[in-house]
Design an enzyme around this catalytic site. Structure first.
Site, short mmCIF file in Angstrom:
data_model
loop_
_atom_site.label_atom_id
_atom_site.label_comp_id
_atom_site.label_asym_id
_atom_site.label_seq_id
_atom_site.Cartn_x
_atom_site.Cartn_y
_atom_site.Cartn_z
N THR A 1 4.85 2.41 5.53
CA THR A 1 2.85 2.09 5.28
C THR A 1 2.61 2.68 6.68
OG1 THR A 1 1.33 -0.07 6.13
CG2 THR A 1 4.02 0.10 7.36
N ASP B 1 -0.10 2.19 8.26
CA ASP B 1 -0.49 0.98 9.56
C ASP B 1 0.05 0.65 10.56
OD1 ASP B 1 -2.84 0.22 7.72
OD2 ASP B 1 -1.80 -1.74 6.69
N GLY C 1 0.74 -1.35 0.01
CA GLY C 1 -0.10 -0.09 -0.19
C GLY C 1 0.69 1.40 0.12
N ASP D 1 5.49 -5.18 5.96
CA ASP D 1 5.58 -6.81 6.81
C ASP D 1 5.97 -7.60 4.78
OD1 ASP D 1 3.35 -6.86 6.47
OD2 ASP D 1 2.96 -7.71 8.30
N ARG E 1 0.06 -5.00 -5.72
CA ARG E 1 1.00 -5.99 -4.77
C ARG E 1 1.28 -7.11 -6.17
NH1 ARG E 1 -0.89 -4.52 0.48
NH2 ARG E 1 -2.07 -3.02 0.23
N ASP F 1 2.26 -1.77 11.44
CA ASP F 1 2.05 -2.63 11.62
C ASP F 1 3.13 -3.82 12.13
OD1 ASP F 1 2.22 -2.74 9.20
OD2 ASP F 1 1.22 -4.19 8.70
P1 ATP Z 1 1.29 -3.03 3.33
O1 ATP Z 1 1.35 -3.04 4.63
O2 ATP Z 1 1.00 -1.47 3.10
O3 ATP Z 1 -0.38 -3.99 3.49
P2 ATP Z 1 2.63 -4.88 2.82
O4 ATP Z 1 4.03 -4.93 2.23
O5 ATP Z 1 2.35 -5.56 3.38
O6 ATP Z 1 2.45 -3.65 2.88
P3 ATP Z 1 1.39 -6.81 0.54
O7 ATP Z 1 0.77 -6.77 -0.03
O8 ATP Z 1 1.32 -7.68 1.90
O9 ATP Z 1 1.67 -5.38 0.95
O10 ATP Z 1 3.04 -7.20 0.35
C1 ATP Z 1 3.66 -6.47 -0.71
C2 ATP Z 1 4.05 -7.55 -2.26
O11 ATP Z 1 4.95 -8.23 -1.10
C3 ATP Z 1 2.89 -8.89 -2.64
O12 ATP Z 1 1.98 -8.28 -3.99
C4 ATP Z 1 4.39 -9.31 -3.03
O13 ATP Z 1 4.52 -9.02 -4.42
C5 ATP Z 1 5.29 -9.63 -2.05
N1 ATP Z 1 5.25 -10.26 -1.04
C6 ATP Z 1 4.39 -10.64 0.33
N2 ATP Z 1 4.24 -11.71 0.90
C7 ATP Z 1 5.71 -12.08 0.19
C8 ATP Z 1 5.87 -13.07 0.89
N3 ATP Z 1 6.01 -14.24 1.59
N4 ATP Z 1 7.17 -13.94 -0.06
C9 ATP Z 1 7.80 -13.12 -0.83
N5 ATP Z 1 6.96 -11.91 -1.27
C10 ATP Z 1 6.08 -11.62 -0.18
#
Ligand code: ATP
Length: 319
Positions: free
Chosen positions: A125, A127, A11, A103, A72, A129
């Site tokens: 982020t 959040d 995000g 994360d 994503r 979190d």
């Molecule tokens: P936000 O906190 O804003 O949601 P985020 O980084 O946690 O941000 P995610 O959608 O969970 O957002 O992850 C972003 C991208 O990271 C995913 O679309 C994917 O490409 C990659 N990703 C997430 N989890 C994994 C994982 N376990 N292994 C490899 N790549 C991952």
């Protein structure tokens, strides 16, 4: 000359641009080459790399969103997608990658790290979190946005003597609800970290109504059942008029606060320091006001701390 790259993922969050700017300018300051990757990990899979110079990040420190775009990427979750990304980075001879995101993005960065590509994670982020770090980039701006919304809703809530439920972001985290609730003087805060206590929320509301309180504002994190559910339940029990407002994506937007810009500048620069020192495989955190680095595994092993003191304080002050 070292060759680094930077991407934003997950995000979007206000302040990501300030972090990109810091990473770019710090690299150039140290005579390293720096490239931008568009659309997060999707851009690695698709090969969206472009060189960045000082002027590439001019006039962005105050802008919300991310000039690198974010995405994503389900493809990057697959082994095949990851292989494509790794091959691309190797072909381009990228020696270090700064991943700005949440994360999930850090998990992606760790995948690359394990494949031999140096990465550093920067927590971006709204959040807040992510474990260990006191703050993530974008959180302060989002809390200020929600607090501003509470101020505005109070005016109409008072005029009509109504109960307002405000749903804020946080699928697994009540951080925005807690901080904005404390800042905005919310009557109750409903968060995913603890079960929704309908009786207590309603009793508190009715005590307020009885002593002539003109308005009530209840903050609900989306992961705690959502505003509509909580609103319906409160209406059913109290038989009062209840209005529900879902703030949604406007919480992500807007010009980043000075706090977020400073945090992002420090973190983005620190990420480059780590890459220059060959000290990768870590996430940047802000701990007790100091910018530090923590190995991914250490970070993933921890749970985000929740300030129950603040939660109880918010409840005492809204007596
Ligand atoms: P936000 O906190 O804003 O949601 P985020 O980084 O946690 O941000 P995610 O959608 O969970 O957002 O992850 C972003 C991208 O990271 C995913 O679309 C994917 O490409 C990659 N990703 C997430 N989890 C994994 C994982 N376990 N292994 C490899 N790549 C991952």
């Amino acid at each position: 000359m070292k060759k680094f790259a930077v991407l934003t993922s997950g995000g979007d969050a206000p302040g990501m641009n300030a972090a990109v700017r810091a990473a770019v300018r710090k690299s150039i300051y140290h005579q390293a080459k720096i490239y931008g990757i568009r659309h997060g990990f999707l851009g690695l899979v698709q090969g969206e790399l472009f060189p960045m110079k000082l002027s590439s990040v001019a006039d962005i420190i105050h802008r919300g969103g991310t000039v690198l775009q974010t995405a994503r990427s389900p493809e990057f979750l697959t082994e095949e997608g990851q292989k494509k990304a790794i091959n691309f980075l190797q072909k381009e001879k990228i020696e270090g990658l700064v991943v700005i995101g949440g994360d999930g993005s850090f998990r992606g960065a760790q995948v690359l790290q394990k494949a031999g590509i140096a990465t550093v994670g920067v927590p971006g982020t709204i959040d807040n979190d992510i474990p260990i770090t006191d703050y993530t980039i974008g959180f302060d701006t989002a809390v200020n946005t929600v607090t501003d919304a509470i101020n505005k809703v109070r005016d109409t809530a008072t005029s009509h003597e109504r109960i307002f439920i405000i749903e804020v972001m946080g699928r697994n985290s009540g951080q925005i609800a807690l901080h904005a609730g404390l800042a905005g003087g919310a009557e109750s805060i409903v968060i995913p970290e603890t079960p929704f206590n309908l009786e207590e929320v309603c009793n508190r509301l009715m005590r307020g109504v009885k002593r002539g309180k003109l308005h009530s504002v209840i903050l609900v994190a989306e992961g705690a059942g959502g505003g509509i559910y909580v609103g319906d339940e409160i209406k059913r029990v109290t038989r009062q008029e209840v209005r529900v407002m879902i703030l949604g994506h406007l919480q992500r937007g807007g010009t980043p606060t000075a706090f977020d810009r400073i945090l992002a500048s420090r973190m983005g620069a620190k990420a480059i320091d780590l890459l220059l020192e060959d000290n990768s495989g870590q996430a940047i955190v802000s701990r007790n006001g100091r910018i530090e680095a923590v190995p991914y595994d250490e970070l993933f092993a921890r749970k985000k701390e929740f300030s129950w003191d603040d939660y109880h304080l918010a409840s005492i002050l809204a007596i």
